[in-house]
Each structure stands twice: as structure tokens, then as C-alpha cells.
Design a protein around this motif. Structure first.
Motif, PDB file in Angstrom:
ATOM      1  N   GLY A  12    -105.666  35.174  -2.970  1.00 40.41           N
ATOM      2  CA  GLY A  12    -105.928  36.594  -3.117  1.00 40.41           C
ATOM      3  C   GLY A  12    -104.680  37.393  -2.788  1.00 40.41           C
ATOM      4  O   GLY A  12    -103.626  36.830  -2.488  1.00 40.41           O
ATOM      5  N   ASP A  13    -104.815  38.701  -2.824  1.00 35.64           N
ATOM      6  CA  ASP A  13    -103.663  39.560  -2.528  1.00 35.64           C
ATOM      7  C   ASP A  13    -103.187  39.405  -1.084  1.00 35.64           C
ATOM      8  O   ASP A  13    -101.990  39.359  -0.820  1.00 35.64           O
ATOM      9  N   TYR A  64    -109.957  35.056  -8.142  1.00 34.90           N
ATOM     10  CA  TYR A  64    -108.535  34.788  -7.988  1.00 34.90           C
ATOM     11  C   TYR A  64    -108.192  33.448  -8.620  1.00 34.90           C
ATOM     12  O   TYR A  64    -109.027  32.538  -8.632  1.00 34.90           O
TER      13      TYR A  64
END
Length: 113
Positions: free
Chosen positions: A84-85, A62
Motif C-alpha cells: 500500500g501507500d 494493491y
């Protein structure tokens, strides 16, 4: 969108993930915190009240960022984390060395690049 706008958006995403408790504490970061006398509360405070001072958009897996923030004891602290997501990945944290950073603790001194 300019770089400053992107960094503001990324800082807000970090704060949102921190507020939600979506923090990924790796063994590496926990070891470094213990070695350096930094608490997890220091990290959370730094993220909630900090600012991005460096970006590493090509980091894997990331993009990551260096945040200048303040620990619970009012000392300045640097926190490196990846967005991150759904989680904020904590990579490392340290008290900046005045021999390596300018007085603002935001800019590396030339000999430390």
C-alpha cells in the motif's frame, strides 16, 4: 525499467515498511499463521531476507507479491503481501509444498497452475 528492477524496488519498499513497523496484520493472515504454526517474527524475517518470486500487479486494492523467505527456524516460507501507500498488507503465509513447487521453491510445477 525492466521487471527485475521493479521487483528490486518493490522488495526494498517492503523491507522499508517492515523496518518501520508499518505492517497491516489482517484477521485472515493471523488465523492462517496460527493454523500453520508460523509466527509474526517468521514473517518479518522472511520479508527482510526474502525475494519476490511472483507478482500480481492487478490485485485489488494493491498490487501484491509472493515472497520466498526464511522463517526464524531456517525453514523456507512463502509470504503473500500487498504494498500500500504507507503499509505492507499481509495476506497469507505458508510453508511451500514440494509437490507443488520445484526444488528451488521459486517455480510452480506445471500441474499446479
Amino acid at each position: 525499467m525492466n521487471i527485475l528492477s521493479c521487483e528490486n524496488i518493490n522488495m526494498q519498499k517492503m523491507k522499508n515498511l517492515c523496518t518501520a513497523g508499518a505492517l497491516r496484520w489482517t484477521n485472515h493472515v493471523l488465523t492462517r499463521l496460527f493454523q500453520r504454526g508460523i509466527s509474526t517474527s517468521d514473517i518479518e524475517n522472511a520479508i527482510m531476507h526474502g525475494e519476490i518470486i511472483e507478482s500480481y500487479p492487478n490485485d485489488y486494492p494493491y498490487p501484491s507479491y509472493l515472497v520466498l523467505g526464511i522463517a526464524i527456524d531456517s525453514k523456507y516460507i512463502h509470504v503473500v503481501c500487498g504494498i500500500g501507500d504507507t503499509e505492507l498488507w499481509l495476506i497469507t503465509a505458508y510453508y511451500p509444498d514440494i509437490n507443488k513447487w520445484d526444488a528451488s521453491l521459486k517455480i510452480r510445477k506445471e500441474n499446479d497452475k
